[in-house]
Design an enzyme around this catalytic site. Structure first.
Site, PDB file in Angstrom:
ATOM      1  N   THR A  26      -4.161 -12.685  -2.905  1.00  0.00           N
ATOM      2  CA  THR A  26      -5.271 -13.724  -3.143  1.00  0.00           C
ATOM      3  C   THR A  26      -5.492 -13.761  -4.342  1.00  0.00           C
ATOM      4  O   THR A  26      -6.011 -14.841  -5.026  1.00  0.00           O
ATOM      5  CB  THR A  26      -6.399 -13.117  -2.296  1.00  0.00           C
ATOM      6  OG1 THR A  26      -6.101 -13.426  -0.931  1.00  0.00           O
ATOM      7  CG2 THR A  26      -7.514 -14.347  -2.379  1.00  0.00           C
ATOM      8  N   SER A  74       0.798 -10.873   1.157  1.00  0.00           N
ATOM      9  CA  SER A  74       1.044  -9.124   1.293  1.00  0.00           C
ATOM     10  C   SER A  74       1.177  -9.055   2.903  1.00  0.00           C
ATOM     11  O   SER A  74       1.636  -7.919   3.302  1.00  0.00           O
ATOM     12  CB  SER A  74       0.162  -8.269   0.895  1.00  0.00           C
ATOM     13  OG  SER A  74      -1.002  -7.798   1.529  1.00  0.00           O
TER      14      SER A  74
END
Ligand code: ASP
Length: 351
Positions: A26, A74
């Site tokens: 992010t 991820s």
């Protein structure tokens, strides 16, 4: 858990040298119309944040910035991702050495938060021989968006290297520095998204490791399986067959599970085939004691290994690390039940 205030630096540093590797997450994401996705090329933004750090603390920072070839959310981390990251870190340090440069004071990995604790725990084992700290950081809100925590988290990572030049792998997030082998993501939105689940208990003296032993040619896959009321034994059996390199079995309380004859038989057959089964607890405190209840005793008799008070991330990381070596079942049990990096509070009851 270590508090590293972002507004204090206790070392009198003339210059801070860091290697920065951006892997995605992010921190650098944008919304392309179909949800947040990682973007490449955030080196300029990182440089601006580093300038802000120097302005705030008066410490010049010399840094080298790199990105993974494929930056990812991820959540998409695969079995090879952590190996790629570890190799990139080692390659960066080799380049500095071969160029005769001054080695960095630390490495910062910008990583997505969803699997940061898994990657961090695994890197703690894979990179335990590095003499400098490796610090993972990320963000809950992307850079440049209102309320973003990206900048503060990067400053915290820089500060944690400036103030705590101890080696080891850490997660710098929100207001805290967490030892990676004890950390877990516990909030999808809080600025303090991670917790140090249990106290970090590094053993005194040098780190023991099987690294000097023979490497497994192709490490077998390892996995994690959580027990639950109504668990179908076929599902457990499938996990034990697919992840034949080893399974972390996340059980209840002191290490209990729906221990039907079929489930115990599946575990006995798996350990007989050479698949280690490591029992941990889903509780946030306390430890596994397989001798306490009948289901635990049945697990012990079926060849399971008590994983003590390891977090799920650390247990999976350690099992994956150990699967990379040619170890006998007894050696693997010994390594798994020994405290290597502070991932485990050793207690005879937990074995
Ligand atoms: N899904 C994101 C990731 O793990 C979440 C984050 O970075 O906060 O890459």
């Amino acid at each position: 858990m270590t508090d590293i205030a972002c507004d204090t630096v206790t070392l009198d540093l003339a210059i801070l040298r860091v290697e920065i590797l951006y892997t995605g997450g992010t921190f650098g994401m944008v919304d392309g119309g179909d949800g947040l996705r990682p973007r490449t090329g955030i080196g300029g933004d990182v440089a601006d944040l580093i300038d802000a750090y120097t302005d705030r603390f008066g410490i010049p920072v010399e840094f080298r910035y790199r990105e993974l070839e494929h930056v990812i959310d991820s959540a998409h981390a695969g079995p090879d991702t952590v190996g790629v990251i570890a190799e990139q870190v080692r390659a960066a340090l080799r380049v500095t050495r071969s160029e005769g440069g001054t080695p960095p004071d630390g490495v910062i990995l910008i990583h997505g938060t969803d699997t940061m604790a898994y990657t961090g725990a695994r890197l703690a084992f894979e990179l335990h021989d590095l003499a400098i700290p490796v610090v993972l950081t990320g963000a809950q809100i992307p850079l440049g968006q209102p309320g973003s925590d990206a900048g503060e988290n990067l400053l915290l990572a820089l500060n944690s290297i400036a103030t705590q030049p101890a080696s080891g792998t850490f997660i710098a997030f929100g207001s805290r520095l967490h030892p990676a082998v004890r950390a877990s993501k516990r909030s999808s939105h809080d600025r303090d998204g991670f917790v140090t689940v249990r106290p970090h208990t590094p053993p005194p003296g040098p780190i023991a490791s099987p690294d000097t032993g023979a490497k497994a040619e192709t490490p077998s896959p390892v996995g994690l399986f959580t027990v639950f009321p109504g668990m179908d034994t076929d599902l457990l059996d499938a996990a034990l067959r697919i992840y034949h390199g080893g399974v972390v079995l996340e059980c209840y309380g002191a290490g209990t599970m729906p221990a039907s004859a079929a489930a115990i038989d599946a575990i006995r057959k798996a350990t007989g085939r050479g698949t280690p089964v490591v029992v941990i607890t889903h509780c946030d405190s306390g430890s596994v004691d397989l001798s306490l209840y009948q289901p635990g005793r049945a697990l012990l008799a079926a060849g399971a290994i008590g994983g003590g008070d390891m977090t799920r991330e650390a247990a999976l990381a350690k099992l994956g690390h150990l699967a990379g070596f040619e170890l006998t079942a007894a050696e693997l049990r010994r390594w798994m039940t020994s405290n290597l990096l502070g991932e485990l509070t050793e207690s005879p009851a937990s074995h």
